[in-house]
Design an enzyme around this catalytic site. Structure first.
Site, PDB file in Angstrom:
ATOM      1  N   SER A 118       0.823  -1.213   0.000  1.00  0.00           N
ATOM      2  CA  SER A 118       0.000   0.000   0.000  1.00  0.00           C
ATOM      3  C   SER A 118       0.852   1.256   0.000  1.00  0.00           C
ATOM      4  O   SER A 118       0.328   2.361   0.028  1.00  0.00           O
ATOM      5  CB  SER A 118      -0.912   0.006   1.232  1.00  0.00           C
ATOM      6  OG  SER A 118      -0.152  -0.162   2.415  1.00  0.00           O
ATOM      7  N   TYR A 159      -8.739  -6.944  13.283  1.00  0.00           N
ATOM      8  CA  TYR A 159      -8.167  -6.396  12.060  1.00  0.00           C
ATOM      9  C   TYR A 159      -8.127  -7.453  10.958  1.00  0.00           C
ATOM     10  O   TYR A 159      -7.785  -8.608  11.200  1.00  0.00           O
ATOM     11  CB  TYR A 159      -6.739  -5.880  12.303  1.00  0.00           C
ATOM     12  CG  TYR A 159      -6.102  -5.368  11.024  1.00  0.00           C
ATOM     13  CD1 TYR A 159      -6.299  -4.057  10.598  1.00  0.00           C
ATOM     14  CD2 TYR A 159      -5.360  -6.219  10.205  1.00  0.00           C
ATOM     15  CE1 TYR A 159      -5.756  -3.603   9.410  1.00  0.00           C
ATOM     16  CE2 TYR A 159      -4.805  -5.773   9.011  1.00  0.00           C
ATOM     17  CZ  TYR A 159      -5.013  -4.461   8.616  1.00  0.00           C
ATOM     18  OH  TYR A 159      -4.489  -4.019   7.431  1.00  0.00           O
ATOM     19  N   LYS A 218      -8.163   3.261   2.415  1.00  0.00           N
ATOM     20  CA  LYS A 218      -7.411   4.502   2.207  1.00  0.00           C
ATOM     21  C   LYS A 218      -7.733   5.213   0.908  1.00  0.00           C
ATOM     22  O   LYS A 218      -8.035   6.413   0.917  1.00  0.00           O
ATOM     23  CB  LYS A 218      -5.914   4.220   2.305  1.00  0.00           C
ATOM     24  CG  LYS A 218      -5.545   3.974   3.747  1.00  0.00           C
ATOM     25  CD  LYS A 218      -4.174   3.460   3.944  1.00  0.00           C
ATOM     26  CE  LYS A 218      -4.110   2.770   5.284  1.00  0.00           C
ATOM     27  NZ  LYS A 218      -5.006   1.576   5.368  1.00  0.00           N
ATOM     28  N   GLN A 245      -7.061  -2.303   4.664  1.00  0.00           N
ATOM     29  CA  GLN A 245      -6.116  -1.502   3.884  1.00  0.00           C
ATOM     30  C   GLN A 245      -6.835  -0.795   2.724  1.00  0.00           C
ATOM     31  O   GLN A 245      -6.376   0.227   2.233  1.00  0.00           O
ATOM     32  CB  GLN A 245      -5.007  -2.409   3.347  1.00  0.00           C
ATOM     33  CG  GLN A 245      -3.927  -1.681   2.581  1.00  0.00           C
ATOM     34  CD  GLN A 245      -2.707  -2.556   2.380  1.00  0.00           C
ATOM     35  OE1 GLN A 245      -1.985  -2.863   3.318  1.00  0.00           O
ATOM     36  NE2 GLN A 245      -2.489  -3.004   1.158  1.00  0.00           N
ATOM     37  N   SER A 252     -15.560  25.181 -27.027  1.00  0.00           N
ATOM     38  CA  SER A 252     -15.756  23.940 -27.756  1.00  0.00           C
ATOM     39  C   SER A 252     -14.767  23.928 -28.909  1.00  0.00           C
ATOM     40  O   SER A 252     -14.458  24.971 -29.487  1.00  0.00           O
ATOM     41  CB  SER A 252     -17.184  23.879 -28.281  1.00  0.00           C
ATOM     42  OG  SER A 252     -17.249  23.008 -29.398  1.00  0.00           O
ATOM     43  N   ASN A 259     -18.779  26.891 -22.046  1.00  0.00           N
ATOM     44  CA  ASN A 259     -19.436  25.850 -21.251  1.00  0.00           C
ATOM     45  C   ASN A 259     -19.080  25.944 -19.767  1.00  0.00           C
ATOM     46  O   ASN A 259     -17.924  26.173 -19.433  1.00  0.00           O
ATOM     47  CB  ASN A 259     -19.028  24.468 -21.765  1.00  0.00           C
ATOM     48  CG  ASN A 259     -19.413  24.269 -23.220  1.00  0.00           C
ATOM     49  OD1 ASN A 259     -20.437  24.784 -23.667  1.00  0.00           O
ATOM     50  ND2 ASN A 259     -18.596  23.545 -23.957  1.00  0.00           N
ATOM     51  N   THR A 311     -41.567  25.167  -8.580  1.00  0.00           N
ATOM     52  CA  THR A 311     -41.819  23.818  -8.060  1.00  0.00           C
ATOM     53  C   THR A 311     -42.085  22.985  -9.315  1.00  0.00           C
ATOM     54  O   THR A 311     -42.675  23.493 -10.281  1.00  0.00           O
ATOM     55  CB  THR A 311     -43.033  23.761  -7.103  1.00  0.00           C
ATOM     56  OG1 THR A 311     -44.195  24.163  -7.812  1.00  0.00           O
ATOM     57  CG2 THR A 311     -42.845  24.668  -5.897  1.00  0.00           C
ATOM     58  N   HIS A 312     -41.595  21.769  -9.318  1.00  0.00           N
ATOM     59  CA  HIS A 312     -41.679  20.917 -10.519  1.00  0.00           C
ATOM     60  C   HIS A 312     -41.007  21.583 -11.726  1.00  0.00           C
ATOM     61  O   HIS A 312     -41.364  21.304 -12.866  1.00  0.00           O
ATOM     62  CB  HIS A 312     -43.135  20.576 -10.869  1.00  0.00           C
ATOM     63  CG  HIS A 312     -43.954  20.150  -9.690  1.00  0.00           C
ATOM     64  ND1 HIS A 312     -44.114  18.836  -9.320  1.00  0.00           N
ATOM     65  CD2 HIS A 312     -44.633  20.880  -8.774  1.00  0.00           C
ATOM     66  CE1 HIS A 312     -44.868  18.776  -8.226  1.00  0.00           C
ATOM     67  NE2 HIS A 312     -45.193  19.998  -7.875  1.00  0.00           N
ATOM     68  N   LYS A 325     -19.371  28.598 -28.274  1.00  0.00           N
ATOM     69  CA  LYS A 325     -19.658  27.975 -26.970  1.00  0.00           C
ATOM     70  C   LYS A 325     -18.802  28.492 -25.826  1.00  0.00           C
ATOM     71  O   LYS A 325     -17.618  28.700 -25.959  1.00  0.00           O
ATOM     72  CB  LYS A 325     -19.467  26.452 -27.063  1.00  0.00           C
ATOM     73  CG  LYS A 325     -20.478  25.736 -27.921  1.00  0.00           C
ATOM     74  CD  LYS A 325     -21.898  25.835 -27.381  1.00  0.00           C
ATOM     75  CE  LYS A 325     -22.131  25.007 -26.151  1.00  0.00           C
ATOM     76  NZ  LYS A 325     -22.297  23.592 -26.423  1.00  0.00           N
ATOM     77  N   ASN A 351      -1.513  -2.682  13.358  1.00  0.00           N
ATOM     78  CA  ASN A 351      -2.978  -2.577  13.379  1.00  0.00           C
ATOM     79  C   ASN A 351      -3.458  -1.345  14.141  1.00  0.00           C
ATOM     80  O   ASN A 351      -4.331  -0.613  13.667  1.00  0.00           O
ATOM     81  CB  ASN A 351      -3.588  -3.849  13.981  1.00  0.00           C
ATOM     82  CG  ASN A 351      -3.228  -5.077  13.165  1.00  0.00           C
ATOM     83  OD1 ASN A 351      -2.694  -4.962  12.062  1.00  0.00           O
ATOM     84  ND2 ASN A 351      -3.525  -6.259  13.698  1.00  0.00           N
ATOM     85  N   GLU A 377     -20.340  21.617 -14.036  1.00  0.00           N
ATOM     86  CA  GLU A 377     -20.711  20.267 -14.492  1.00  0.00           C
ATOM     87  C   GLU A 377     -19.852  19.205 -13.824  1.00  0.00           C
ATOM     88  O   GLU A 377     -20.347  18.150 -13.411  1.00  0.00           O
ATOM     89  CB  GLU A 377     -20.555  20.167 -16.014  1.00  0.00           C
ATOM     90  CG  GLU A 377     -21.564  21.020 -16.779  1.00  0.00           C
ATOM     91  CD  GLU A 377     -21.209  21.069 -18.261  1.00  0.00           C
ATOM     92  OE1 GLU A 377     -21.357  20.042 -18.933  1.00  0.00           O
ATOM     93  OE2 GLU A 377     -20.765  22.134 -18.722  1.00  0.00           O
TER      94      GLU A 377
HETATM   95  N1  ARG Z   1      -0.920  -1.358   5.456  1.00  0.00           N
HETATM   96  C1  ARG Z   1      -1.787  -1.894   6.447  1.00  0.00           C
HETATM   97  C2  ARG Z   1      -3.159  -1.225   6.363  1.00  0.00           C
HETATM   98  O1  ARG Z   1      -3.300  -0.291   5.693  1.00  0.00           O
HETATM   99  C3  ARG Z   1      -1.223  -1.694   7.807  1.00  0.00           C
HETATM  100  C4  ARG Z   1      -1.675  -2.704   8.795  1.00  0.00           C
HETATM  101  C5  ARG Z   1      -1.159  -4.025   8.438  1.00  0.00           C
HETATM  102  N2  ARG Z   1      -1.353  -4.965   9.485  1.00  0.00           N
HETATM  103  C6  ARG Z   1      -1.189  -6.272   9.277  1.00  0.00           C
HETATM  104  N3  ARG Z   1      -1.399  -7.044  10.250  1.00  0.00           N
HETATM  105  N4  ARG Z   1      -0.897  -6.731   8.094  1.00  0.00           N
HETATM  106  O2  ARG Z   1      -4.105  -1.658   6.967  1.00  0.00           O
END
Ligand code: ARG
Length: 480
Positions: free
Chosen positions: A35, A329, A337, A334, A289, A297, A167-168, A295, A122, A302
């Site tokens: 990650s 956990y 995020k 993960q 455009s 826009n 309204t509407h 145009k 964790n 939007e």
């Molecule tokens: N990168 C992990 C997460 O975002 C950190 C926690 C990992 N813990 C584990 N026991 N593998 O959750």
């Protein structure tokens, strides 16, 4: 004194489970499970959390003062390296936590290896995300207030600007443009309330829960909470490491903000269309455009409308992420995020750009430049079409003694005839109006004007200018 080891040794060491494993992780699995390329964004929170933890470990006599000093020195260098863009993030080290810890150990040796005492990734990651989100919440709160101020700034110049209320999407009754904008201020004010409320639940400390069950070291969790500015300590270790309600709550809040933005954006798009022509936007918020030279826009509006979809999508994603996860956990977490990060970025960017597009850029002295241009004449012309004052004629007859249902019927006839004649009610001669009901006298003219209609609606929260001005005062006092 500890001896800094080589990066290479530590890369292996950081994989704390490696002694148990007889074959290396495949490249595909490494890429799939890591990650670091998105969670490195948490680095400031990660360092802050580690320093608070280390300081407490030293205060409790779990690590030495010398170890703490080494950790602080190493973290200062890591911070400098990251800020300078010189920190080498490694996929092999999986996430932000292991990357920073491995670098710390490279820099300061054994003290770095002692940092993880009484802690697990964790409780560490849950703490980091909460810390990070708390700062972002404070940024969102400022942006929500700016958005409200932008709307109020346009409102105060347009208390007497009249447009058809719908309204509407059918012409209903005339309203003040300020009143219309203040409806959105109410929405964003409720969003701000929700944000302040959920911040309390974000701002609680998971650290000290360790992997899931707490730890055998004599930690002082209250102390860590104080150091990091958390207002409470999570009270159940299993819940603390696995709970992601706080991320869902923020995303639910953000979804509502984006829905409010989306409604406003939709109105801006409609108002800007030539068929309405109620407003104009500065060129810097519009695009042209490549094929139609005429145009301009309203792309920003939007896109803001469109981006509500991705935030609502993230809410669905996060809720579903938690469904069916057993305590405590799981690696599933993960996945919290990217949706959370994108939600925060989207809502903050959207609030910033929409506030600027509406209220203009705010200079240091508080003055505004740019912002949307209001076409008062076009609004008023539209309010004069569509028999927006028909209710006023009915109300007028009620005041002269006719029961409301009868008055409603009388006016329906008058409107039908006026449509056939291609005229507005106010354009019908007095004698014609008297043909519908003899109680109608010359004073009807006032009731049929747009201003007369507005002034009449002076219940609390109504569109009468006197009420709208009172609301503007209230918002000024509230927003500062
Ligand atoms: N990168 C992990 C997460 O975002 C950190 C926690 C990992 N813990 C584990 N026991 N593998 O959750």
């Amino acid at each position: 004194m500890s001896h800094p080891a080589s990066d290479n040794q530590l890369d292996k060491k950081a994989q704390a489970w490696s002694a148990l494993f007889s074959e290396p992780m495949s490249e595909l699995v490494k890429r799939y499970t890591s990650s670091v390329f998105f969670d490195k964004r948490l680095w400031r929170a990660d360092i802050a959390g580690s320093l608070a933890h280390a300081e407490m470990l030293a205060a409790q006599g779990i690590i030495s003062a010398a170890d703490l000093a080494d950790i602080e020195r190493g973290m200062a260098q890591i911070r400098a390296e990251i800020e300078a863009g010189q920190f080498e993030w490694k996929l092999d080290l999986e996430d932000v936590h292991l990357n920073i810890e491995a670098r710390l150990t490279t820099l300061v040796g054994d003290a770095g290896k002692r940092l993880h005492t009484g802690r697990s990734r964790n409780d560490q990651v849950a703490t980091d995300v909460r810390l990070w989100l708390r700062d972002e919440i404070d940024a969102t709160a400022v942006l929500l207030a700016d958005m409200q101020r932008a709307l109020v700034s346009v409102a105060e110049k347009n208390v007497d600007t009249i447009l058809p209320g719908f309204t509407h999407l059918q012409v209903a009754q005339p309203v003040s443009f300020a009143h219309h904008l203040l409806a959105y201020v109410e929405m964003f004010a409720r969003d701000a309330e929700r944000l302040a409320d959920l911040r309390k639940r974000v701002n609680r400390l998971p650290l000290g829960s360790a992997a899931l069950a707490g730890t055998s070291y004599p930690l002082d969790r209250e102390r860590v909470a104080r150091t990091l500015g958390f207002e409470a300590v999570c009270q159940n270790s299993l819940d603390a490491v696995s709970d992601r309600d706080f991320a869902i709550e923020y995303t639910a809040f953000a979804s509502l903000v984006m829905i409010h933005v989306s409604r406003l954006a939709e109105e801006i798009v409609v108002w800007m269309s030539q068929n309405f022509g109620f407003i104009n936007l500065s060129d810097r918020y519009c695009t042209g455009s490549s094929i139609m030279p005429q145009k301009r826009n309203p792309d920003v509006a939007e896109l803001a409308r469109g981006k509500s979809g991705r935030v609502v999508g993230h809410l669905m994603g996060l809720i579903t992420l938690m469904k069916g996860q057993p305590l405590a956990y799981n690696k599933d977490n993960q996945e919290d995020k990217e949706p959370l990060f994108d939600t925060v970025d989207t809502v903050n960017d959207t609030l910033r750009i929409m506030a600027e597009m509406i209220g203009g850029e705010v200079a240091a002295d508080g003055s505004r430049s740019g912002g949307l241009t209001v076409r008062k004449d076009a609004m008023e012309r539209a309010a004069l079409r569509g028999y927006a004052t028909a209710t006023d004629l009915a109300d007028y007859l009620v005041k002269k003694g006719l029961p409301f249902r009868d008055a409603h019927e009388v006016v329906a006839h008058a409107v039908k005839d006026a449509i056939a004649l291609g005229k507005d009610l106010a354009e019908l001669p007095l004698e014609t109006l008297q043909g519908y009901d003899a109680r109608i006298t010359a004073d009807v003219a006032e009731a049929l004007t747009l201003a007369g209609s507005l002034n009449a609606r002076s219940t609390l929260g109504g569109t009468a200018p006197v009420q709208v001005r009172a609301q503007i005062e209230r918002h000024h006092a509230r927003l500062g």
